[in-house]
Design an enzyme around this catalytic site. Sequence first.
Site, mmCIF file in Angstrom:
data_model
loop_
_atom_site.group_PDB
_atom_site.id
_atom_site.type_symbol
_atom_site.label_atom_id
_atom_site.label_comp_id
_atom_site.label_asym_id
_atom_site.label_seq_id
_atom_site.Cartn_x
_atom_site.Cartn_y
_atom_site.Cartn_z
ATOM 1 N N GLY A 113 0.785 -1.229 0.000
ATOM 2 C CA GLY A 113 0.000 0.000 0.000
ATOM 3 C C GLY A 113 0.815 1.274 0.000
ATOM 4 O O GLY A 113 0.250 2.365 -0.115
ATOM 5 N N ASP A 114 2.131 1.156 0.109
ATOM 6 C CA ASP A 114 2.994 2.340 0.127
ATOM 7 C C ASP A 114 3.499 2.616 -1.280
ATOM 8 O O ASP A 114 4.314 1.875 -1.832
ATOM 9 C CB ASP A 114 4.172 2.109 1.089
ATOM 10 C CG ASP A 114 4.919 3.391 1.394
ATOM 11 O OD1 ASP A 114 5.512 3.963 0.470
ATOM 12 O OD2 ASP A 114 4.894 3.835 2.557
ATOM 13 N N ILE A 115 3.034 3.712 -1.839
ATOM 14 C CA ILE A 115 3.374 4.024 -3.233
ATOM 15 C C ILE A 115 4.872 4.255 -3.415
ATOM 16 O O ILE A 115 5.453 3.927 -4.451
ATOM 17 C CB ILE A 115 2.553 5.237 -3.740
ATOM 18 C CG1 ILE A 115 2.725 5.394 -5.261
ATOM 19 C CG2 ILE A 115 2.925 6.518 -2.997
ATOM 20 C CD1 ILE A 115 1.751 6.392 -5.868
#
Length: 206
Positions: free
Chosen positions: A159-161
């Site tokens: 979920g961490d771009i």
Amino acid sequence: MGNVKTKFFSYGQREIEYLQNVDQILGAAMKRLGKIDREVIPDLFTALIYAIVGQQISVKAAYTVWHRMQLHFEEMIPQHIALATVEEIQQCGMSTRKAIYIKNIGEAVMYGSLKLMELYDLSDEEVIKRLSKMNGIGVWTAEMLLLNSMERPDIVSWGDIAIRRGMMNLYNLTDITKEQFEKYKKQYSPYGSVASIYLWKLSFES
């Protein structure tokens, strides 16, 4: 981070050598970059509020809001957050919805419905499950607490771009699928958190 107590994520030669051995491309980048000091917040409540502040905004914007919160509240403790109005919190530079989430978490910790110290006895998956029951906390936020406060060793967040962008830069990819991501994540294990620290740094390289 202003008046909030911080330290650096604890890792050393064992983790570095392991990652260099299992992934030559990452290993070469690690040698080029040298040891990276990743600032973490040991206090769970403070770190959780910081993670919520950082949801879906840039690092620069998050620091600005965080600085304002520290100036306003002086000490980031549950009582100060719980007793503040939503408007007070919102005026630090965030959305009303995010301010409501933060106030609710302050209340939950103050009144004991969320016992943060119990998280230390849980697995990574259990921590994510427990925290995700709270409005405003999803998988990414829980993973940031696991890495940036609890210093769990094997956190690589889909979920961490910035993590994904770091992988794309590292492996010269124009896009990355969940399947590719999981392959690299498995390769880094059991020291995925140290890999994440380098991937964050690599995400800023063009």
